[in-house]
Design a protein around this motif. Sequence first.
Motif, short mmCIF file in Angstrom:
data_model
loop_
_atom_site.label_atom_id
_atom_site.label_comp_id
_atom_site.label_asym_id
_atom_site.label_seq_id
_atom_site.Cartn_x
_atom_site.Cartn_y
_atom_site.Cartn_z
N TRP A 48 0.81 -1.22 0.00
CA TRP A 48 0.00 0.00 0.00
C TRP A 48 0.84 1.27 0.00
CZ3 TRP A 48 -5.28 0.21 -0.44
CH2 TRP A 48 -5.97 -1.01 -0.29
N GLN A 49 2.14 1.16 0.14
CA GLN A 49 2.97 2.36 0.28
C GLN A 49 2.90 3.27 -0.93
OE1 GLN A 49 6.89 1.03 1.37
NE2 GLN A 49 6.38 0.82 3.52
N THR A 50 2.80 2.68 -2.13
CA THR A 50 2.73 3.50 -3.34
C THR A 50 1.47 4.35 -3.35
OG1 THR A 50 3.93 1.77 -4.54
CG2 THR A 50 2.83 3.44 -5.86
N VAL A 51 0.34 3.75 -2.97
CA VAL A 51 -0.91 4.50 -2.90
C VAL A 51 -0.84 5.55 -1.79
CG1 VAL A 51 -3.40 4.35 -2.47
CG2 VAL A 51 -2.24 2.60 -3.85
N ALA A 52 -0.33 5.16 -0.63
CA ALA A 52 -0.24 6.09 0.50
C ALA A 52 0.58 7.32 0.15
CB ALA A 52 0.34 5.38 1.72
N ALA A 53 1.67 7.10 -0.58
CA ALA A 53 2.55 8.22 -0.94
C ALA A 53 1.89 9.19 -1.91
CB ALA A 53 3.84 7.70 -1.54
N ARG A 54 0.87 8.72 -2.64
CA ARG A 54 0.20 9.56 -3.62
C ARG A 54 -1.04 10.26 -3.07
NH1 ARG A 54 3.36 6.29 -6.53
NH2 ARG A 54 3.71 6.66 -8.76
N LEU A 55 -1.46 9.94 -1.88
CA LEU A 55 -2.60 10.63 -1.27
C LEU A 55 -2.21 12.07 -0.95
CD1 LEU A 55 -3.96 7.95 1.24
CD2 LEU A 55 -5.19 8.88 -0.75
N PRO A 56 -3.17 12.99 -0.99
CA PRO A 56 -2.87 14.38 -0.59
C PRO A 56 -2.33 14.42 0.84
CG PRO A 56 -5.02 14.24 -1.65
CD PRO A 56 -4.57 12.83 -1.44
N GLU A 57 -1.57 15.45 1.14
CA GLU A 57 -0.93 15.55 2.45
C GLU A 57 -1.93 15.62 3.60
OE1 GLU A 57 1.90 18.68 2.54
OE2 GLU A 57 3.25 17.75 1.08
N ASP A 58 -3.16 16.07 3.31
CA ASP A 58 -4.16 16.17 4.38
C ASP A 58 -4.99 14.90 4.51
OD1 ASP A 58 -5.54 16.44 2.00
OD2 ASP A 58 -6.86 18.05 2.71
N HIS A 59 -4.46 13.79 3.99
CA HIS A 59 -5.12 12.48 4.11
C HIS A 59 -4.16 11.49 4.77
CE1 HIS A 59 -7.93 14.22 1.29
NE2 HIS A 59 -8.70 13.15 1.34
N ALA A 60 -4.74 10.57 5.52
CA ALA A 60 -3.95 9.52 6.18
C ALA A 60 -4.57 8.16 5.89
CB ALA A 60 -3.91 9.77 7.69
N LEU A 61 -3.72 7.23 5.46
CA LEU A 61 -4.16 5.87 5.19
C LEU A 61 -3.87 5.00 6.40
CD1 LEU A 61 -5.20 3.75 3.11
CD2 LEU A 61 -2.82 3.36 2.49
N HIS A 62 -4.88 4.31 6.90
CA HIS A 62 -4.75 3.39 8.03
C HIS A 62 -5.11 1.99 7.54
CE1 HIS A 62 -4.51 6.82 10.86
NE2 HIS A 62 -5.39 7.37 10.04
N LEU A 63 -4.28 1.02 7.86
CA LEU A 63 -4.46 -0.35 7.37
C LEU A 63 -4.94 -1.28 8.47
CD1 LEU A 63 -1.25 -0.91 5.21
CD2 LEU A 63 -3.53 -0.32 4.40
N CYS A 64 -6.00 -2.02 8.17
CA CYS A 64 -6.39 -3.17 8.99
C CYS A 64 -5.81 -4.40 8.28
CB CYS A 64 -7.90 -3.27 9.10
SG CYS A 64 -8.68 -2.01 10.12
N ASP A 65 -4.71 -4.91 8.80
CA ASP A 65 -4.00 -6.02 8.16
C ASP A 65 -4.53 -7.34 8.73
OD1 ASP A 65 -2.26 -7.84 7.08
OD2 ASP A 65 -0.43 -6.76 7.63
#
Length: 311
Positions: free
Chosen positions: A46-63
């Motif tokens: 998911w790091q590639t997607v996370a890096a492309r999100l706007p700075e005011d967004h945070a990706l949280h993963l339920c693994d």
Amino acid sequence: MSPRPDTATRRQPGVSRPLLTTPRPADPAARTVVAVHPGALPATAWQTVAARLPEDHALHLCDLGNVPEYFAAALVPTLSVIGVRELADRCLTELTAAGLTDRRFTLVGWSFGGVVAYEIAARLDTQGPGDRVEGLVEGLVDDLVVLDSIAPVAAFQRPDEALQPAMLLTWFAMYLGAKRGRRLTLEPAVLDGLGEEDGLGVLLAEAVEQGVLQDGTEPAGLRKLYTAFHTGLVRNNRCTAGYLPDPLDRTVTVVKPERSLLPDSPDLGWSGLSGRPLRQLAVPGDHYTMLHEPETADTLAALLATGSRTG
């Protein structure tokens, strides 16, 4: 650039890891995107997607791979499995404890994670005043996105013994390519009518010819990897057995890569679970590499950011 799946640290049995993680530092005020990860490949995918999100967004993963019972059932096929509803409960408990359920968010699930994401959305969409759960905000899920997830509908539920070797080996070829960081392509119908052993022989020859595996790779090594892969698929099949949820009165966004698990199913069965017209997107890549494709990562980041701003 994010690490390829085969360079990430592998999970060791008996090592406890948190169900909920955040791939990059997040501002507490950031808009929330929650992703349910199926665990077949490392969550670093998911790091590639996370890096492309706007700075005011945070990706949280339920693994899901960090749920002990779920992980163990992929190693020992005779163990009892944890069902979709309990997995959703675990995710909701972690999200609430982290304070992520006090405001609205976008929810996305990849592969089997999409099924668990659907159940999470169902819990939050259907709770009435008498069902209020402390710490949860009504109408929490802005957008529900599933990434090449097979819908939990009767048409796609079948006993383990009915899973066709040609289909599973085709999926394994995509998985093997993702593990090795190289695309592995097979000619259409090359595995039709073959059993596991003959099919693995064909796959091994193709993998060596295409540089995915080294010349001299032993069939026993490929068989071992396939057995682990197959056990994980059977685990997921058992997790969803008997799970036939009602449709939700919401739009479900279905993202399907060009090399999908079910290429002949236009909507992967989700039209039967969405009370409104589906939103469908076609993206490059296959089931296991889609998050690493730059164009797909850009599309997903834009989609998830848009969803978190609605309502």
